[in-house]
Design an enzyme around this catalytic site. Structure first.
Site, PDB file in Angstrom:
ATOM      1  N   LYS A  78       0.652  -1.115  -0.112  1.00 31.21           N
ATOM      2  CA  LYS A  78       0.057   0.041  -0.030  1.00 31.21           C
ATOM      3  C   LYS A  78       1.034   1.273  -0.040  1.00 31.21           C
ATOM      4  O   LYS A  78       1.880   1.114   0.669  1.00 31.21           O
ATOM      5  CB  LYS A  78      -0.938  -0.032   1.166  1.00 31.21           C
ATOM      6  CG  LYS A  78      -1.971   0.824   1.434  1.00 31.21           C
ATOM      7  CD  LYS A  78      -2.682   0.918   2.508  1.00 31.21           C
ATOM      8  CE  LYS A  78      -3.846   1.913   2.588  1.00 31.21           C
ATOM      9  NZ  LYS A  78      -4.718   2.024   3.607  1.00 31.21           N
ATOM     10  N   SER A 158      -9.821   1.867   2.944  1.00 32.48           N
ATOM     11  CA  SER A 158      -9.074   2.669   1.853  1.00 32.48           C
ATOM     12  C   SER A 158      -7.809   1.882   1.281  1.00 32.48           C
ATOM     13  O   SER A 158      -7.369   2.403   0.171  1.00 32.48           O
ATOM     14  CB  SER A 158      -8.128   3.695   2.866  1.00 32.48           C
ATOM     15  OG  SER A 158      -7.323   3.112   3.760  1.00 32.48           O
ATOM     16  N   SER A 182     -10.124  -0.170   7.357  1.00 26.74           N
ATOM     17  CA  SER A 182      -9.457   0.015   5.745  1.00 26.74           C
ATOM     18  C   SER A 182      -8.861  -1.226   5.261  1.00 26.74           C
ATOM     19  O   SER A 182      -8.401  -1.570   4.098  1.00 26.74           O
ATOM     20  CB  SER A 182      -8.701   0.983   5.650  1.00 26.74           C
ATOM     21  OG  SER A 182      -9.313   2.319   5.597  1.00 26.74           O
TER      22      SER A 182
END
Lengths: 492, 95
Positions: A78, A158, A182
């Site tokens: 990420k 997210s 997330s």
């Protein structure tokens, strides 16, 4: 090449161990898959050359017999984790072009274990969002589609890029971060396994901060076994993170005994929210039946402050964000807008141009609830309610070993849906936020198709630092569910 | 609690984010809605409840007050939009 990208992380590891496959071959197949998946917009930065170099180094290590837990396995990271020499943006314009001169502890742990970096995945800007539509680099498309429809769906957020990359078979596994859901919510939307560890289990050092008392890195994988393997490699005590907890990292894979006989599973009655779609309710009941059939014992429990978790979260997280994001001022890194030539105008112009609408909204809320005159009414009140929410969990864990809930109140929704109403978007995290506020570990696993053929997730929540029981029960649910559908878009 | 446009401008000033009139207009509604919604916390009896500071019950670790890292001015400045002579450059703040 597709068979090389369709495996689980642990299967690929076993092939590499048996030397029936080289890290280079495996990585080449994944580099091609990352390219083929470009229509999904899952990556902000691709690192094919670095990946090949890391794979070749891994093959050389293996020839000498010196390998780590993840040696030669290609992963996606990420874009919230600082990676030395590789652009890290948090999907924000304000950090575009930022190239860290240091490595996050979690990613350093992964490279120490021999893993290979494929690239940095797209996400909601500064991890603020539940759709991946707030990214400065555009939304990520979910590789799944409703049966008979080609409408584009969100992968959740997210960590939406990581979820999409794992689901579309362009990375064997990925890292995510979870502040209010997330990791778990995008895992549910994309049909993969997402584990948020106990707060303090994985170091936050080098992870771009959103809300420091909540943020926690964790793995996103295609199986529970892979989550166990990844967590073992990611977790460590880190003196550079003052909230890192100094206790040994267990061999989580060894905890997967397939046995839940006698385990007490709590079903929180307050999670039956109004207007929940029948398919979510059905899946939840199905999960209870699977665990009972495997010998676990179900008990209804009460977490009376559940309904206050979301409003608590939307005070605490923005408050901490307003403090953490004060560092983006146009002076030390990233974007600079000169403004009218004064320092104050440089700050204000840079932050106006650098932050997207959702980030600005949360920074303003956070600034407001921390401001003189409102600090007690909002921020302190929320911290008190947070104590009560955590106490609810502590009390229920006197009666049960784990809690079973749905992960999200719906399957993946369409791109553009819910975008005009921030509150409707926040409700996506209704089942994941309470465990985050209490710092507890939670896992989401794909447990069944929705009426429209989309993946739906079930969530298990465990006691602090009891990821072993969590993974063990998740493994049993995974076997019972037997969810093996593939998304309609596959990279290879 | 409904907040007005002057308050939105005030918060934006504190947060060091420049906003224009149109943004302020739409933020009035959005922020008021969010604040109305979080006000349901007022229903919870928190008399005598300690505000949470950390979810992990642990004592903060202490270390010797000694330098553990440093000597990296180039690394620190590498991403600066403007740097000179080992410093960050900002507009003139002292007349």
């Amino acid at each position: 090449m597709s068979d090389l990208t369709r495996m689980e992380l642990s299967e690929a590891r076993d092939l590499l161990t048996r030397k029936s496959l080289s890290a280079k071959e495996l990585t080449e197949a994944h580099i091609a898959a990352v390219e083929a998946a470009r229509p999904l917009n899952a990556f902000v930065t691709e690192t094919p050359e670095k990946a090949l170099a890391m794979a070749e180094a891994s093959d050389a290590r293996r020839a000498k017999g010196e390998v780590g837990l993840l040696d030669g396995l290609p992963l996606a990271i990420k874009d919230l984790f600082c990676t030395e020499g590789v652009q890290t943006t948090a999907s924000s314009h304000i950090l575009e072009g930022f190239v860290p001169t240091y490595e996050a502890t979690v990613t350093a742990n992964l490279w120490r274990e021999g893993a290979v970096l494929l690239g940095k995945t797209n996400m909601d800007e500064f991890a603020m969002g539940s759709s991946n539509m707030t990214s400065h680099f555009g939304g990520v498309e979910n590789p799944w589609h409703r049966a008979g429809s080609n409408q584009k769906l969100v992968p959740g957020g997210s960590s939406g890029g990581s979820a999409a990359a794992v689901a579309a078979r362009c990375a064997l596994a990925a890292t995510g971060t979870d502040t209010g859901g997330s990791i778990r919510q995008p895992a549910a939307f994309a049909g993969v396994v997402g584990l948020k560890p106990t707060y303090g289990r994985c170091s936050r050092w080098g992870v771009v901060a959103f809300a420091s008392s909540l943020d926690q890195p964790g793995p996103m994988t295609r199986s529970v076994r892979d989550a166990a393997l990844m967590l073992r490699a990611m977790a460590s005590y880190d003196p550079k993170d003052s909230t890192s907890v100094d206790r040994g990292v267990p061999d989580y894979e060894a905890a997967l005994t397939g046995e839940v006989k006698g385990l007490r599973i709590g079903v929180p009655k307050e999670y039956r929210v109004e207007g929940m779609p029948p398919e979510i309710d059905r899946l939840w009941q199905q999960g209870m039946d699977w665990l009972t059939a495997a010998g676990a014992e179900l008990r209804e429990v009460s977490l009376p402050h559940t309904k206050y978790a979301l409003p608590t979260y939307y005070i605490i997280a923005p408050a901490e964000a307003s403090s953490n994001l004060a560092r983006y001022d146009g002076v030390r890194y990233g974007l600079r807008e000169p403004g009218d030539g004064t320092l104050t105008d440089l700050y204000e112009s840079t932050r106006a141009a650098g932050f997207g609408a959702e980030v600005k909204r949360r920074l303003l809320i956070g600034t407001y609830v921390l401001s003189a005159g409102y600090y007690d009414a909002y921020y302190n009140k929320a911290r008190q309610v947070r104590s009560l929410i955590a106490r609810d969990f502590t009390e229920s864990f006197n009666e049960v070993d784990l809690l079973l809930t749905p992960t999200a109140p719906s399957a993946a929704f369409a791109m553009g849906e819910k975008m005009d109403d921030p509150l409707a978007m926040y409700l996506n995290d209704v089942f994941t936020v309470p465990a985050s506020l209490a710092g507890l570990p939670g896992i989401s696993l794909p447990a069944g198709p929705s009426d429209e053929g989309l993946p739906l997730g079930l969530q298990l929540i465990g006691r602090a630092f009891d990821e072993e029981t969590l993974l063990r029960a998740a493994g049993v649910l995974e076997t019972a569910a037997g969810f093996d559908s593939l998304p309609s878009f596959l990279a290879a | 609690m409904a907040i007005d446009k002057a308050t939105v401008h005030g918060i934006a000033k504190l947060a060091r984010i420049k906003i224009d009139e149109a943004e302020a207009e739409s933020l009035v509604g959005e922020l008021s809605n969010i604040l109305d919604w979080v006000e349901q916390l007022g229903q919870v009896d928190t008399e005598g409840v300690r505000p949470m500071t950390s979810v992990v019950e642990m004592r903060l670790p202490l270390r010797a007050d000694a330098m553990t890292d440093g000597g990296k001015p180039d690394d620190v400045l590498r991403n600066a939009p403007e740097a000179a002579h080992g410093f960050f450059v900002v507009p003139k703040v002292v007349e």
